[in-house]
Design a protein around this motif. Sequence first.
Motif, PDB file in Angstrom:
ATOM      1  N   LEU A   1      -9.900  -4.319  -5.461  1.00 57.12           N
ATOM      2  CA  LEU A   1      -8.992  -3.479  -4.678  1.00 57.12           C
ATOM      3  C   LEU A   1      -9.134  -2.008  -5.046  1.00 57.12           C
ATOM      4  N   GLN A   2      -9.333  -1.766  -6.338  1.00 59.86           N
ATOM      5  CA  GLN A   2      -9.469  -0.369  -6.757  1.00 59.86           C
ATOM      6  C   GLN A   2     -10.723   0.262  -6.158  1.00 59.86           C
ATOM      7  N   SER A   3     -11.842  -0.454  -6.213  1.00 59.05           N
ATOM      8  CA  SER A   3     -13.109   0.152  -5.786  1.00 59.05           C
ATOM      9  C   SER A   3     -13.281   0.168  -4.274  1.00 59.05           C
ATOM     10  N   HIS A   4     -12.805  -0.875  -3.572  1.00 65.57           N
ATOM     11  CA  HIS A   4     -13.025  -0.965  -2.128  1.00 65.57           C
ATOM     12  C   HIS A   4     -11.938  -0.242  -1.317  1.00 65.57           C
ATOM     13  N   LEU A   5     -10.703  -0.243  -1.821  1.00 65.16           N
ATOM     14  CA  LEU A   5      -9.596   0.277  -1.024  1.00 65.16           C
ATOM     15  C   LEU A   5      -8.897   1.486  -1.647  1.00 65.16           C
ATOM     16  N   LEU A   6      -8.501   1.359  -2.898  1.00 60.57           N
ATOM     17  CA  LEU A   6      -7.606   2.366  -3.452  1.00 60.57           C
ATOM     18  C   LEU A   6      -8.329   3.660  -3.808  1.00 60.57           C
TER      19      LEU A   6
ATOM     20  N   ILE B   1      -4.405   6.445   7.227  1.00 60.30           N
ATOM     21  CA  ILE B   1      -3.828   5.107   7.064  1.00 60.30           C
ATOM     22  C   ILE B   1      -4.790   4.010   7.503  1.00 60.30           C
ATOM     23  N   LEU B   2      -5.592   4.276   8.515  1.00 64.28           N
ATOM     24  CA  LEU B   2      -6.404   3.221   9.141  1.00 64.28           C
ATOM     25  C   LEU B   2      -7.228   2.380   8.157  1.00 64.28           C
ATOM     26  N   PRO B   3      -7.932   2.964   7.190  1.00 65.25           N
ATOM     27  CA  PRO B   3      -8.748   2.113   6.311  1.00 65.25           C
ATOM     28  C   PRO B   3      -7.937   1.115   5.483  1.00 65.25           C
ATOM     29  N   LEU B   4      -6.635   1.373   5.319  1.00 66.04           N
ATOM     30  CA  LEU B   4      -5.791   0.491   4.519  1.00 66.04           C
ATOM     31  C   LEU B   4      -4.898  -0.414   5.361  1.00 66.04           C
ATOM     32  N   THR B   5      -4.985  -0.290   6.681  1.00 71.69           N
ATOM     33  CA  THR B   5      -4.034  -0.955   7.562  1.00 71.69           C
ATOM     34  C   THR B   5      -3.999  -2.467   7.357  1.00 71.69           C
ATOM     35  N   HIS B   6      -5.145  -3.071   7.134  1.00 72.78           N
ATOM     36  CA  HIS B   6      -5.208  -4.532   7.084  1.00 72.78           C
ATOM     37  C   HIS B   6      -4.948  -5.090   5.681  1.00 72.78           C
TER      38      HIS B   6
ATOM     39  N   ILE C   1       0.815  -1.222   0.000  1.00 75.07           N
ATOM     40  CA  ILE C   1       0.000   0.000   0.000  1.00 75.07           C
ATOM     41  C   ILE C   1       0.845   1.266   0.000  1.00 75.07           C
ATOM     42  N   ARG C   2       2.135   1.163   0.329  1.00 77.36           N
ATOM     43  CA  ARG C   2       2.962   2.369   0.273  1.00 77.36           C
ATOM     44  C   ARG C   2       3.527   2.616  -1.121  1.00 77.36           C
ATOM     45  N   GLN C   3       3.185   1.745  -2.075  1.00 79.39           N
ATOM     46  CA  GLN C   3       3.594   1.952  -3.452  1.00 79.39           C
ATOM     47  C   GLN C   3       2.638   2.936  -4.141  1.00 79.39           C
TER      48      GLN C   3
ATOM     49  N   PRO D   1     -11.154   4.940  -2.676  1.00 82.22           N
ATOM     50  CA  PRO D   1     -11.617   5.731  -1.530  1.00 82.22           C
ATOM     51  C   PRO D   1     -10.504   6.265  -0.633  1.00 82.22           C
ATOM     52  N   TYR D   2      -9.385   5.547  -0.507  1.00 79.77           N
ATOM     53  CA  TYR D   2      -8.474   5.847   0.598  1.00 79.77           C
ATOM     54  C   TYR D   2      -7.005   6.065   0.223  1.00 79.77           C
ATOM     55  N   HIS D   3      -6.562   5.546  -0.903  1.00 80.54           N
ATOM     56  CA  HIS D   3      -5.121   5.475  -1.115  1.00 80.54           C
ATOM     57  C   HIS D   3      -4.477   6.837  -1.354  1.00 80.54           C
ATOM     58  N   ALA D   4      -5.144   7.705  -2.089  1.00 82.11           N
ATOM     59  CA  ALA D   4      -4.528   9.001  -2.415  1.00 82.11           C
ATOM     60  C   ALA D   4      -4.236   9.814  -1.157  1.00 82.11           C
ATOM     61  N   SER D   5      -5.139   9.763  -0.177  1.00 76.18           N
ATOM     62  CA  SER D   5      -4.912  10.546   1.045  1.00 76.18           C
ATOM     63  C   SER D   5      -3.885   9.890   1.960  1.00 76.18           C
ATOM     64  N   ALA D   6      -3.782   8.564   1.905  1.00 78.51           N
ATOM     65  CA  ALA D   6      -2.843   7.867   2.792  1.00 78.51           C
ATOM     66  C   ALA D   6      -1.427   7.855   2.242  1.00 78.51           C
TER      67      ALA D   6
END
Length: 386
Positions: free
Chosen positions: A213-218, A326-331, A181-183, A220-225
């Motif tokens: 992964l794109q719709s559920h995680l990336l 970070i929290l929504p992507l932690t797991h 997720i840090r990529q 919504p959350y990846h750009a800010s994290a």
Amino acid sequence: MSTQTMTAEYTHGMGAALTKADWADITATDLEQVLPHFPRAGRLLSIAWRSPRPFSAAARIVTDKGPLFVKRHNHALRTPQNLDEEHRLVRYLKQQGVPVAALLETETGDTIFSHDGWTYEVHNIALGLDLYQDRTSWTPFFNMGHAHAAGAMLARVHRALKQYDAPPRSSSLLICDDRLIRQADPLRALSADLPHRPGLAGFLRERDWERDLQSHLLSPYHASALPFLQTAPRLWTHGDWHASNLLWSSPEQEGTVTSVLDFGLAGKSSALFDLATAIERNLISWLDMETGKTPIADLDQLDALLAGYCSVTPLSATDIRALASILPLTHTDFALSEVDYFFGLLNDRENAILAYDTYLLGHADWFATTEGQRLIHHLHARSNRV
């Protein structure tokens, strides 16, 4: 207590109920073959207790030299090299004054003994009360005092590891880190991984995983994290900071952490990621999803955990906003490693599906619910008060 009657036939599973153990118990016969290679271990008298943890076999034993803790891993999960990486971390922390159990050495000075496809480690008994030994991850602390003490000890561990310089773990199975997720492009990074992770690749072939992964995680959350994930100083971390991996001085509010246990999921991430993992492991009632309930975030214990952490290492407003991002992507990375473990190593389709649908996608989706947003907003409000 007889060595033949104390069994852990059932262990903590992926949910609230006990489940059939994945790994066979350590037997008295096993121990009688292994213990002679650890000169300080002594002769086995009894097996006093077997751990209900699911990813390895472990037992508290009594020898003629006293009580010990023995843990066994299959080579398919932890080779001697994999385990040595963990042991180097534990030895370093002990040198820095962090209360961890001492590892016993073999006659050749190693802390690992490999026998018949298994890797064994032997520890002295850690100091303190194992108050949470029957509790699973995703269950809360007994009280606010314990949450505060856990936060303070986590900050101590992070402070001790600031100068620890070691390469990342050589295994991707059951390692808690933020490597994918840090990529900048996690989908591309995961795609590059799959030829080296055949179990995960086999499962993902059955899914539209890039879209998932794109719709559920990336999206919504990846750009800010991402800015926080990429700029946070790299650090080896515990990876599974739950109350059950700590020993305690007392069950009461004034109880303190006396020992830190189980670095089996440790990996290289950041202090903020590890703190987010501690929040995710302890303070969100994920197991409620089994019965169709919406998980609840314990915001009082969250404040206590963060206050304890800040009593050792203050967190800035930016740090707290980073936690919220970070929290929504932690797991994410760990859930993918669980899929790999269950589908590739154990041929356990049911738990692989659970790890993917509920833990990977479902946990992320929760952060868009009213309760998930309540947690995120609480952290942002806290950042405004710093």
